[in-house]
Design a protein around this motif. Structure first.
Motif, mmCIF file in Angstrom:
data_model
loop_
_atom_site.group_PDB
_atom_site.id
_atom_site.type_symbol
_atom_site.label_atom_id
_atom_site.label_comp_id
_atom_site.label_asym_id
_atom_site.label_seq_id
_atom_site.Cartn_x
_atom_site.Cartn_y
_atom_site.Cartn_z
ATOM 1 N N VAL A 186 0.833 -1.193 0.000
ATOM 2 C CA VAL A 186 0.000 0.000 0.000
ATOM 3 C C VAL A 186 0.870 1.246 0.000
ATOM 4 C CG1 VAL A 186 -1.853 -1.184 1.238
ATOM 5 C CG2 VAL A 186 -0.142 0.105 2.538
ATOM 6 N N GLY A 187 0.208 2.419 -0.123
ATOM 7 C CA GLY A 187 0.960 3.656 -0.002
ATOM 8 C C GLY A 187 0.717 4.674 -1.086
ATOM 9 N N GLY A 188 0.157 4.291 -2.246
ATOM 10 C CA GLY A 188 -0.167 5.268 -3.281
ATOM 11 C C GLY A 188 -1.442 5.993 -2.884
ATOM 12 N N TRP A 189 -1.317 7.152 -2.240
ATOM 13 C CA TRP A 189 -2.455 7.807 -1.618
ATOM 14 C C TRP A 189 -3.567 8.116 -2.626
ATOM 15 C CZ3 TRP A 189 -3.910 7.463 2.978
ATOM 16 C CH2 TRP A 189 -4.888 8.307 3.502
ATOM 17 N N ALA A 190 -4.784 7.759 -2.247
ATOM 18 C CA ALA A 190 -5.999 8.012 -3.024
ATOM 19 C C ALA A 190 -6.080 7.167 -4.292
ATOM 20 C CB ALA A 190 -6.141 9.494 -3.372
ATOM 21 N N ARG A 191 -5.178 6.219 -4.444
ATOM 22 C CA ARG A 191 -5.266 5.276 -5.555
ATOM 23 C C ARG A 191 -5.806 3.953 -5.027
ATOM 24 N NH1 ARG A 191 -4.636 8.478 -10.105
ATOM 25 N NH2 ARG A 191 -3.332 10.207 -9.411
ATOM 26 N N VAL A 192 -6.512 3.249 -5.876
ATOM 27 C CA VAL A 192 -7.160 2.004 -5.458
ATOM 28 C C VAL A 192 -6.159 1.040 -4.845
ATOM 29 C CG1 VAL A 192 -8.332 -0.058 -6.320
ATOM 30 C CG2 VAL A 192 -9.098 2.210 -7.064
ATOM 31 N N GLY A 193 -5.106 0.736 -5.575
ATOM 32 C CA GLY A 193 -4.110 -0.188 -5.071
ATOM 33 C C GLY A 193 -3.329 0.356 -3.896
ATOM 34 N N GLY A 194 -3.224 1.672 -3.791
ATOM 35 C CA GLY A 194 -2.502 2.273 -2.688
ATOM 36 C C GLY A 194 -3.186 2.075 -1.359
ATOM 37 N N VAL A 195 -4.500 1.847 -1.384
ATOM 38 C CA VAL A 195 -5.267 1.630 -0.161
ATOM 39 C C VAL A 195 -5.582 0.155 0.049
ATOM 40 C CG1 VAL A 195 -7.490 2.070 0.943
ATOM 41 C CG2 VAL A 195 -6.222 3.949 -0.102
ATOM 42 N N ALA A 196 -5.962 -0.540 -1.016
ATOM 43 C CA ALA A 196 -6.348 -1.950 -0.893
ATOM 44 C C ALA A 196 -5.177 -2.897 -1.107
ATOM 45 C CB ALA A 196 -7.454 -2.280 -1.893
ATOM 46 N N GLY A 197 -4.071 -2.384 -1.615
ATOM 47 C CA GLY A 197 -2.914 -3.229 -1.883
ATOM 48 C C GLY A 197 -2.712 -3.453 -3.363
ATOM 49 N N ALA A 198 -1.490 -3.280 -3.804
ATOM 50 C CA ALA A 198 -1.158 -3.478 -5.212
ATOM 51 C C ALA A 198 -0.948 -4.963 -5.507
ATOM 52 C CB ALA A 198 0.103 -2.695 -5.565
ATOM 53 N N GLY A 199 -1.076 -5.314 -6.787
ATOM 54 C CA GLY A 199 -0.713 -6.642 -7.234
ATOM 55 C C GLY A 199 -1.822 -7.667 -7.274
ATOM 56 N N PHE A 200 -3.071 -7.272 -7.000
ATOM 57 C CA PHE A 200 -4.176 -8.223 -7.109
ATOM 58 C C PHE A 200 -4.636 -8.333 -8.555
ATOM 59 C CE2 PHE A 200 -4.355 -7.166 -2.602
ATOM 60 C CZ PHE A 200 -4.569 -8.418 -2.036
ATOM 61 N N GLU A 201 -5.309 -9.430 -8.846
ATOM 62 C CA GLU A 201 -5.736 -9.688 -10.218
ATOM 63 C C GLU A 201 -6.806 -8.709 -10.685
ATOM 64 O OE1 GLU A 201 -7.030 -13.541 -12.987
ATOM 65 O OE2 GLU A 201 -7.195 -13.655 -10.791
ATOM 66 N N VAL B 252 -12.876 -4.006 -3.115
ATOM 67 C CA VAL B 252 -12.639 -5.437 -2.966
ATOM 68 C C VAL B 252 -11.535 -5.806 -3.950
ATOM 69 C CG1 VAL B 252 -13.594 -7.758 -3.090
ATOM 70 C CG2 VAL B 252 -15.033 -5.854 -2.319
ATOM 71 N N ALA B 253 -10.389 -6.214 -3.422
ATOM 72 C CA ALA B 253 -9.235 -6.577 -4.240
ATOM 73 C C ALA B 253 -9.016 -8.080 -4.121
ATOM 74 C CB ALA B 253 -7.992 -5.828 -3.768
ATOM 75 N N GLY B 254 -8.897 -8.757 -5.256
ATOM 76 C CA GLY B 254 -8.709 -10.198 -5.190
ATOM 77 C C GLY B 254 -8.641 -10.828 -6.555
ATOM 78 N N SER B 255 -9.150 -12.032 -6.648
ATOM 79 C CA SER B 255 -9.094 -12.777 -7.905
ATOM 80 C C SER B 255 -10.116 -12.254 -8.894
ATOM 81 C CB SER B 255 -9.374 -14.261 -7.635
ATOM 82 O OG SER B 255 -10.724 -14.436 -7.211
ATOM 83 N N ARG B 256 -9.933 -12.640 -10.145
ATOM 84 C CA ARG B 256 -10.892 -12.298 -11.181
ATOM 85 C C ARG B 256 -12.273 -12.854 -10.851
ATOM 86 N NH1 ARG B 256 -11.249 -8.485 -14.416
ATOM 87 N NH2 ARG B 256 -13.311 -8.415 -13.489
ATOM 88 N N ALA B 257 -12.306 -14.064 -10.340
ATOM 89 C CA ALA B 257 -13.582 -14.698 -10.020
ATOM 90 C C ALA B 257 -14.300 -13.967 -8.888
ATOM 91 C CB ALA B 257 -13.360 -16.160 -9.639
ATOM 92 N N LEU B 258 -13.548 -13.534 -7.873
ATOM 93 C CA LEU B 258 -14.165 -12.812 -6.763
ATOM 94 C C LEU B 258 -14.761 -11.497 -7.250
ATOM 95 C CD1 LEU B 258 -14.812 -12.154 -3.821
ATOM 96 C CD2 LEU B 258 -12.433 -11.370 -3.545
ATOM 97 N N VAL B 259 -14.011 -10.741 -7.993
ATOM 98 C CA VAL B 259 -14.507 -9.445 -8.475
ATOM 99 C C VAL B 259 -15.705 -9.633 -9.393
ATOM 100 C CG1 VAL B 259 -13.919 -7.456 -9.935
ATOM 101 C CG2 VAL B 259 -12.347 -8.225 -8.126
ATOM 102 N N ASP B 260 -15.676 -10.628 -10.250
ATOM 103 C CA ASP B 260 -16.823 -10.897 -11.122
ATOM 104 C C ASP B 260 -18.072 -11.221 -10.300
ATOM 105 O OD1 ASP B 260 -15.385 -10.437 -13.416
ATOM 106 O OD2 ASP B 260 -15.025 -12.563 -13.864
ATOM 107 N N ALA B 261 -17.897 -11.968 -9.218
ATOM 108 C CA ALA B 261 -19.028 -12.316 -8.364
ATOM 109 C C ALA B 261 -19.614 -11.077 -7.698
ATOM 110 C CB ALA B 261 -18.607 -13.333 -7.309
ATOM 111 N N VAL B 262 -18.755 -10.170 -7.253
ATOM 112 C CA VAL B 262 -19.226 -8.934 -6.629
ATOM 113 C C VAL B 262 -19.964 -8.071 -7.644
ATOM 114 C CG1 VAL B 262 -18.484 -6.770 -5.547
ATOM 115 C CG2 VAL B 262 -17.429 -8.938 -4.864
ATOM 116 N N LEU B 263 -19.422 -7.956 -8.839
ATOM 117 C CA LEU B 263 -20.043 -7.131 -9.873
ATOM 118 C C LEU B 263 -21.397 -7.684 -10.296
ATOM 119 C CD1 LEU B 263 -16.921 -6.429 -12.125
ATOM 120 C CD2 LEU B 263 -17.956 -4.885 -10.453
#
Length: 302
Positions: free
Chosen positions: A17-32, A257-268
């Protein structure tokens, strides 16, 4: 829930984390993939033909609207980076001519019923649904003891039934507030240990998917809830296998919600959520909405 004293369990997230006000900066970079869930807004409809001695109108009905309903009534556009400050005034909300009044979305937390619903998808996306970590921002007034509740003053008029009921509720809240924060949580807020991330400090609690799926859990967690007023909710949730992160930055009116492609698709695909897919580098500042114009007024037509 139990307090986690070994906060090093969050070290993996600190590295991402650390990119302020960016999605990955708050939820964590590197998720699918990443989904953004918009926090629904409270609304009520008033009878504009009747007013009490203070000019207040009686409330006819109350509810909760998705942002899209507020946008549609004003001819504004929904899109992944839409910002609430382009749909409603940040202080006044928005009033409609038919008596509907839209309040403010909840900053910093996903409503407890939506978090419970989200848990169904989170459970299927981890190998450790029985080992979750919850992070709650240590700056909430309920945890620090700095929340101030003002009681109304007697103006010499006769107290109405509604006012008497409100006074009774407030007295009950003040009585419960003294014991609403567990001693170990209060001690951690004052002296640590806290998980320190850029610009934020969190109390960590151990839980599991079963507990989060029960909407009554905050009343038993010792985090400042009373029978009268709600208290804090999680800003971070992750499982032991680090398969996903749910992040509700305290200044945001949406949850990532940061995670796998399948998780994000389920949320959407879940109709309970007003959700959009976003990118790791997406800008979620107030000025990140480049589609809708800056708001000029406080009211709108029907």
């Amino acid at each position: 829930m139990e307090l986690i004293s070994e906060v090093s369990c969050g070290a993996w997230l600190r590295e991402r984390v650390g990119g302020w006000a960016r999605v990955g900066g708050v939820a964590g970079a590197g998720f699918e993939a990443y989904a953004r869930i918009l926090h629904p807004v409270p609304v009520h409809r008033e009878d504009l033909t009747v007013a009490d001695r203070w000019g207040m109108h009686p409330v006819l009905e109350e509810g909760r609207w998705p942002w899209s309903r507020v946008a549609a009534r004003q001819g504004l556009t929904m899109h992944p980076l839409v910002q609430w400050n382009r749909l409603a005034d940040l202080h006044q909300g928005v009033d409609f001519a038919d008596g509907w009044r839209v309040g403010q979305s909840r900053d910093g937390a996903l409503d407890v019923d939506l978090l419970a619903g989200l848990t169904r998808h989170l459970r299927e996306a981890t190998r450790s649904p029985e080992q979750l970590v919850v992070g709650i921002w240590a700056g909430w007034g309920e945890l620090t003891g700095s929340t101030v509740v003002y009681a109304g003053e007697d103006d010499g008029g006769k107290e109405t039934d509604a006012e008497a009921e409100a006074d009774a509720r407030m007295r009950l809240h003040l009585e419960e507030q003294r014991t609403s924060v567990a001693p170990d949580v209060a001690a951690a807020v004052r002296r640590g240990p806290l998980l320190v991330l850029p610009g934020r400090e969190y109390v960590l609690l151990a839980t599991d998917c079963d507990e989060l799926a029960d909407e009554t859990w905050p009343h038993r967690a010792g985090i400042g809830w009373t029978s009268v007023f709600d208290g804090p909710l999680p800003q971070l949730v992750w499982p032991a296998d680090h398969a996903w992160v749910v992040a509700s930055e305290i200044d945001w009116d949406s949850t990532i919600v940061a995670g796998s492609r399948a998780l994000v698709d389920a949320v959407l695909a879940d109709g309970r959520f007003e959700a959009f897919e976003v990118e790791e580098g997406s800008d979620l500042t107030w000025e990140g909405d480049l589609v809708n114009p800056p708001r000029a007024g406080w009211s709108a037509g029907p």
